[in-house]
Enzyme design. Structure first.
Site, PDB file in Angstrom:
ATOM      1  N   ASN A   9       0.863  -1.188   0.000  1.00  0.00           N
ATOM      2  CA  ASN A   9       0.000   0.000   0.000  1.00  0.00           C
ATOM      3  C   ASN A   9       0.898   1.236   0.000  1.00  0.00           C
ATOM      4  O   ASN A   9       1.498   1.571   1.011  1.00  0.00           O
ATOM      5  CB  ASN A   9      -0.891  -0.021   1.253  1.00  0.00           C
ATOM      6  CG  ASN A   9      -1.698   1.254   1.415  1.00  0.00           C
ATOM      7  OD1 ASN A   9      -1.864   2.025   0.461  1.00  0.00           O
ATOM      8  ND2 ASN A   9      -2.202   1.488   2.614  1.00  0.00           N
ATOM      9  N   LYS A  11      -0.011   4.269  -0.227  1.00  0.00           N
ATOM     10  CA  LYS A  11      -0.706   5.449   0.328  1.00  0.00           C
ATOM     11  C   LYS A  11      -0.537   6.632  -0.633  1.00  0.00           C
ATOM     12  O   LYS A  11      -0.455   6.428  -1.834  1.00  0.00           O
ATOM     13  CB  LYS A  11      -0.180   5.770   1.723  1.00  0.00           C
ATOM     14  CG  LYS A  11      -0.077   4.527   2.605  1.00  0.00           C
ATOM     15  CD  LYS A  11       0.157   4.846   4.040  1.00  0.00           C
ATOM     16  CE  LYS A  11       0.418   3.565   4.793  1.00  0.00           C
ATOM     17  NZ  LYS A  11       0.127   3.666   6.189  1.00  0.00           N
ATOM     18  N   HIS A  98      -9.507   0.893   5.041  1.00  0.00           N
ATOM     19  CA  HIS A  98      -8.212   1.112   5.695  1.00  0.00           C
ATOM     20  C   HIS A  98      -8.416   2.078   6.860  1.00  0.00           C
ATOM     21  O   HIS A  98      -9.223   3.003   6.775  1.00  0.00           O
ATOM     22  CB  HIS A  98      -7.207   1.675   4.680  1.00  0.00           C
ATOM     23  CG  HIS A  98      -5.813   1.689   5.212  1.00  0.00           C
ATOM     24  ND1 HIS A  98      -5.367   2.658   6.061  1.00  0.00           N
ATOM     25  CD2 HIS A  98      -4.772   0.830   5.033  1.00  0.00           C
ATOM     26  CE1 HIS A  98      -4.099   2.395   6.383  1.00  0.00           C
ATOM     27  NE2 HIS A  98      -3.717   1.288   5.773  1.00  0.00           N
ATOM     28  N   GLU A 100      -6.860   4.552   7.875  1.00  0.00           N
ATOM     29  CA  GLU A 100      -6.688   5.983   7.554  1.00  0.00           C
ATOM     30  C   GLU A 100      -7.951   6.535   6.896  1.00  0.00           C
ATOM     31  O   GLU A 100      -8.314   7.693   7.100  1.00  0.00           O
ATOM     32  CB  GLU A 100      -5.444   6.177   6.671  1.00  0.00           C
ATOM     33  CG  GLU A 100      -4.164   5.952   7.476  1.00  0.00           C
ATOM     34  CD  GLU A 100      -2.984   5.440   6.680  1.00  0.00           C
ATOM     35  OE1 GLU A 100      -3.001   5.517   5.444  1.00  0.00           O
ATOM     36  OE2 GLU A 100      -2.030   4.953   7.327  1.00  0.00           O
ATOM     37  N   GLU A 170      -5.372  -5.115  10.808  1.00  0.00           N
ATOM     38  CA  GLU A 170      -4.348  -4.086  10.985  1.00  0.00           C
ATOM     39  C   GLU A 170      -4.611  -3.327  12.280  1.00  0.00           C
ATOM     40  O   GLU A 170      -5.426  -2.375  12.285  1.00  0.00           O
ATOM     41  CB  GLU A 170      -4.394  -3.099   9.817  1.00  0.00           C
ATOM     42  CG  GLU A 170      -4.096  -3.721   8.484  1.00  0.00           C
ATOM     43  CD  GLU A 170      -3.481  -2.695   7.542  1.00  0.00           C
ATOM     44  OE1 GLU A 170      -2.351  -2.898   7.115  1.00  0.00           O
ATOM     45  OE2 GLU A 170      -4.128  -1.670   7.272  1.00  0.00           O
ATOM     46  N   GLY A 176       2.365   2.199  10.682  1.00  0.00           N
ATOM     47  CA  GLY A 176       3.294   3.317  10.482  1.00  0.00           C
ATOM     48  C   GLY A 176       3.966   3.792  11.759  1.00  0.00           C
ATOM     49  O   GLY A 176       4.572   4.860  11.787  1.00  0.00           O
ATOM     50  N   SER A 216       3.502  -2.253  10.363  1.00  0.00           N
ATOM     51  CA  SER A 216       4.957  -2.205  10.537  1.00  0.00           C
ATOM     52  C   SER A 216       5.646  -3.544  10.242  1.00  0.00           C
ATOM     53  O   SER A 216       6.594  -3.926  10.932  1.00  0.00           O
ATOM     54  CB  SER A 216       5.312  -1.713  11.938  1.00  0.00           C
ATOM     55  OG  SER A 216       4.830  -0.394  12.128  1.00  0.00           O
ATOM     56  N   GLY A 238       4.852   1.254   4.656  1.00  0.00           N
ATOM     57  CA  GLY A 238       6.170   1.873   4.468  1.00  0.00           C
ATOM     58  C   GLY A 238       7.171   1.018   3.714  1.00  0.00           C
ATOM     59  O   GLY A 238       7.840   1.489   2.785  1.00  0.00           O
TER      60      GLY A 238
HETATM   61  C1  PEP Z   1      -0.692   0.044   5.970  1.00  0.00           C
HETATM   62  O1  PEP Z   1      -0.643   1.121   5.411  1.00  0.00           O
HETATM   63  O2  PEP Z   1      -1.671  -0.676   5.779  1.00  0.00           O
HETATM   64  C2  PEP Z   1       0.395  -0.375   6.854  1.00  0.00           C
HETATM   65  C3  PEP Z   1       0.310  -1.530   7.454  1.00  0.00           C
HETATM   66  O3  PEP Z   1       1.447   0.504   6.992  1.00  0.00           O
HETATM   67  P1  PEP Z   1       2.875   0.183   7.674  1.00  0.00           P
HETATM   68  O4  PEP Z   1       3.363  -1.130   7.091  1.00  0.00           O
HETATM   69  O5  PEP Z   1       3.746   1.331   7.282  1.00  0.00           O
HETATM   70  O6  PEP Z   1       2.653   0.077   9.147  1.00  0.00           O
END
Ligand code: PEP
Length: 254
Positions: A9, A11, A98, A100, A170, A176, A216, A238
């Site tokens: 992803n 973003k 998601h 966000e 998640e 993040g 993460s 990320g």
């Molecule tokens: C995500 O954006 O779904 C995500 C899990 O981000 P990160 O891996 O950066 O924590």
């Protein structure tokens, strides 16, 4: 036997030129190093780069996903795009709900239910995200929160339609932040989700549904997380912007 899946992803990162360069770089690594036992790969760039990315990955092991989809078929919904439009651009998957989008764009599980339905109706694979906040975890409310997100978000999805749905767990506190759920914490939730799926759809559907972990994930913790029996891959933020790290995560998910 569930095929492991790794979804990147991006973003709101990378302009069109940068997206094309990054897709090309990842495609090159995959062409040289992909083995049949590695995970299935989906990359979700910004909407701007979906169609050109889909063309760039043609004939490779990679397919392209969107980070969002509108719940309507078409109409006066400025700034939006439908599942059928995504399909017409060569997109195979869509991330729905998601955290966000839940946080910044007020997407509720009820809205996600409509989006999940819109996606599966077009046979666009819905990657439905659920997850609890830090306070919900600390107050020991997380199982109730997750159960409600499952009940509401999958409300109108039939057992047959579940073959085009993937669940992504998640925990919001791990996205993040550099904080990862322990492999055991993640496994416990994945087992809970699978049990919930068995209760609603029956054991064969529960056994066939892929449940991804996100939060993460990095090359150094991927193997431990993906080694858990109910974890079928990952949703990667990320680290998916770093081609070598992303591929090392794909390799870890066999
Ligand atoms: C995500 O954006 O779904 C995500 C899990 O981000 P990160 O891996 O950066 O924590």
């Amino acid at each position: 036997m569930r095929k492991t899946l790794v979804v990147g992803n991006w973003k709101m990162h990378k302009n069109l030129t940068e997206s094309q360069a990054l897709i090309t770089e990842i495609r090159g690594i995959v062409r040289d190093e992909f083995r049949h036992n590695h995970a299935q790969i989906v990359i979700c760039p910004t909407a701007l780069a979906l169609a050109s990315s889909a063309r760039l990955v043609e004939g490779s092991e990679i397919t392209i996903g969107a980070q969002n989809v509108n719940e309507h078929k078409e109409g006066a919904y400025t700034g939006e795009w439908s599942a059928a439009m995504l399909k017409s651009a060569g997109v195979t998957h869509a991330i729905i709900g998601h955290s966000e989008r839940r946080q910044y764009y007020n997407e509720t599980s009820a809205v996600c239910a409509l989006k999940n339905k819109a996606a599966v109706t077009e046979e666009l694979i819905a990657i439905y995200c659920i997850g609890e906040s830090l306070s919900e975890r600390e107050n020991n409310q997380f199982l109730e929160v997750l159960q409600l997100q499952l009940e509401e978000g999958l409300d109108s999805i039939s057992a047959d339609e579940m073959n085009v749905v993937v669940i992504a767990y998640e925990p919001v506190w791990a996205i993040g932040t550099g904080k990862t759920a322990t492999a055991q914490q993640a496994q416990d939730i994945h087992a809970f989700v699978r049990q919930w799926l068995a209760g609603k759809y029956g054991q064969p559907v529960a056994d066939a549904t892929r449940i991804l972990y996100g939060g993460s994930v990095k090359p150094d913790n991927a193997k431990d997380i993906f080694g858990q029996p109910d974890i079928d891959g990952g949703l990667i933020g990320g680290a998916s912007l770093k081609p070598r790290d992303f591929f090392d995560i794909i390799r870890a998910a066999q």
